[in-house]
Enzyme design. Structure first.
Site, PDB file in Angstrom:
ATOM      1  N   HIS A  84      26.776 -23.331 -15.902  1.00 19.14           N
ATOM      2  CA  HIS A  84      27.294 -22.238 -15.076  1.00 19.14           C
ATOM      3  C   HIS A  84      26.656 -20.911 -15.452  1.00 19.14           C
ATOM      4  O   HIS A  84      26.324 -20.096 -14.587  1.00 19.14           O
ATOM      5  CB  HIS A  84      28.814 -22.145 -15.227  1.00 19.14           C
ATOM      6  N   CYS A 101      16.147 -28.983  -3.511  1.00 20.63           N
ATOM      7  CA  CYS A 101      17.177 -27.943  -3.519  1.00 20.63           C
ATOM      8  C   CYS A 101      17.796 -27.787  -4.902  1.00 20.63           C
ATOM      9  O   CYS A 101      18.781 -27.079  -5.077  1.00 20.63           O
ATOM     10  CB  CYS A 101      18.270 -28.238  -2.492  1.00 20.63           C
TER      11      CYS A 101
END
Length: 556
Positions: free
Chosen positions: A186, A486
């Protein structure tokens, strides 16, 4: 004396400044007994502290927006987990103070996650942060967090919790370095979204003394301690040259000889759209729809709520391409109404498309909402499924899209090695492939993407991973279909050239990386990219692959 350290560079740019360390974690509260008559009062204190911390996390998320908002909302849900709260109240009932009960209940849950083989290690860091915030509130001490400073600095931490990373002030925090984390943690993802140079997984970062001058290269992962005046000048000059190249580079993505490589943006919701448009994104290559479902872990969002959110993103790219990934729940993104709570290994269990096929009504509602959201818009809508393993999965998804009346291209994400190995078979059912390199690396190397200790195997330059990318791209070319990337690999400008040389037809990344990739691609021909790709695949390690590709592109 100047020394050089190396971690994993996860966010481009150069930061030169003095070290400041993250505030220390909350101390362990004392284990003292309370009389039975105080239990109800202590339980009330615990509930109020939990509600206050959850509200604070939600407020931080609303301020940050985008991907950060989804991460912080997930943390708020973690704070309010009913099972954890029940354990806290049980411990208080038998004599613990509120703060001690919170500390012990979270410790027990943490041990459960660690006992599951650290498959949820990334969530353990988030759990620790929630615990620290609740205990700090109960003890009446300052929250753990970034240091106060009037002067810009480089932040050093063991790890950065999403709540801290999301609201970093780039005017003060020049960059950051963490001992733990990986390229897909994160902290890394949010650093790229903020455009703050960052290096993670650097052992010994915490030993750097407060006030030490360091220079951080977020591209290479190098950290220069006490850099010489010459080193600082060289890094600043390189940064200025890079900035000038970014400013001069505009328009669609392409190699120097005109081979088009559309550069798309990864978005987590409508809040991410302005940055993508400003960066010149040619569309959206990954629209993560999880943000809608994280608002309420017990119920799916209504069709009307989904339509509203999807349409905001679709309207931002008239005549552009928007690739939507249907809900990817499970593993580190559990949802109470969808995912089983007792899976021994959620990352290898029922997640992604498997979850949706087990709950066809959730998939049907989402596909119907996408169909209605795109009505009357000139956008090129494409919808893809996560965690496709084989042709059977691909057919099940394509059939569901048709049944929902979706007028769009249907695609499959390649995140499991079997999908890359059997890509031509899968392409008999769908019209495009999209490589999710983060998960593809995780499953190829049996290396959890949230565990810094195995970050070497999460490196997208690993030749085995490049082999799987090449297999997928070659299959798509043979079938006359497209194959994009992606995953975070696309945000590395040098690797973007290699991916182009492997035959990838589009690249999608965080908006902040688009100018870097555009400027780098424009310097080389397709033939140079192909030679760099061949050199990288012929290597035996990620570091050798990067060096070999760089040598080809620099003409050495």
């Amino acid at each position: 004396m100047e020394t050089t350290l190396r971690g994993v560079g996860v966010s481009h740019g150069v930061a030169i400044g003095e070290v400041r360390h993250m505030g220390t974690a909350v101390l362990e509260p004392p284990a003292k007994q309370i009389p039975p008559e105080d239990a109800e009062r202590e339980q009330g204190r615990a509930r109020k502290a939990v509600e206050a911390v959850a509200a604070d996390l939600m407020a931080r998320g609303n301020l940050a927006g985008g991907e950060a908002q989804a991460v912080l909302e997930a943390q708020a849900m973690m704070a309010q987990d009913p099972e954890l709260m029940a354990d806290v109240e049980r411990r208080i009932a038998v004599g613990s103070t509120a703060e001690r009960a919170v500390y012990d209940a979270f410790a027990a849950y943490r041990a459960l996650l660690a006992g599951a083989g650290e498959y949820l290690a990334g969530r353990v860091a988030d759990l620790d942060d929630v615990r620290n915030r609740i205990v700090a509130r109960l003890l009446g001490v300052p929250m753990p967090g970034v240091p106060d400073s009037d002067e810009p600095y480089v932040l050093i931490a063991r790890d950065l919790a999403p709540a801290d990373t999301a609201l970093l002030d780039p005017a003060l925090v020049l960059g950051f370095v963490t001992e733990e984390g990986g390229p897909t943690s994160h902290s890394a993802i949010l650093a790229r979204a903020l455009g703050v140079p960052a290096v993670v997984a650097m052992p010994g970062a915490g030993e750097l003394a407060e006030g030490t001058m360091i220079a951080v290269d977020g591209s290479t992962g190098e950290i220069f301690v006490n850099p010489s005046a010459e080193k600082k000048a060289a890094m600043e000059a390189a940064a200025a040259e890079r900035k000038a190249a970014l400013t001069a580079s505009t328009g669609p993505g392409a190699t120097s000889d005109g081979h088009k490589v559309p550069l798309l943006a990864n978005v987590g919701g409508p809040a991410d759209v302005p940055a993508a448009v400003a960066a010149g994104a040619e569309g959206v290559g990954l629209f993560r729809t999880e943000f809608l479902f994280l608002d309420d872990s017990k119920n799916a969002p209504s069709e009307s709520k989904q339509i509203e959110a999807y349409r905001k993103v679709l309207e931002a790219f008239p005549e552009g391409r928007v690739v939507v990934r249907v809900l990817d729940a499970g593993a580190d993104k559990p949802l109470d109404f969808l995912t089983p709570a007792d899976e021994p290994n959620p990352a290898l269990g029922v997640r992604g498309l498997r979850t949706l096929l087990d709950h066809p009504e959730v998939l049907r509602t989402q596909l119907t909402a996408l169909a209605k959201a795109s009505e009357g818009l000139p956008v090129y809508l494409e919808v893809m499924a996560p965690m496709v393993a084989d042709r059977i999965d691909a057919k099940a998804f394509a059939d569901a899209c048709r049944e929902a009346g979706l007028q769009a291209k249907f695609g499959a994400m390649v995140e499991i090695p079997s999908a890359a190995l059997r890509a031509r078979s899968i392409l008999q059912e769908v019209e495009f492939l999209s490589l999710g390199t983060n998960d593809l690396a995780q499953y190829t190397f049996a290396a959890d993407r949230q565990v810094g200790a195995v970050s070497r195997l999460q490196d997208p330059w690993q030749p085995a991973l490049l082999d799987l990318v090449a297999l997928s791209a070659e299959a798509a070319k043979a079938e006359g279909k497209s194959c994009g990337v992606c995953g975070e690999a696309a945000s590395d400008p040098l690797l973007a050239c290699v991916l182009t040389g492997l035959g990838v037809t589009s690249l999608s990344m965080g908006a902040a990386s688009i100018p870097y990739v555009r400027a780098t691609l424009a310097k080389y021909t397709l033939a140079q990219c192909e030679r760099a790709a061949a050199a990288a695949r012929a290597s035996d390690s990620a570091e050798e692959a990067r060096t070999a590709a760089q040598a080809v592109l620099s003409g050495e």
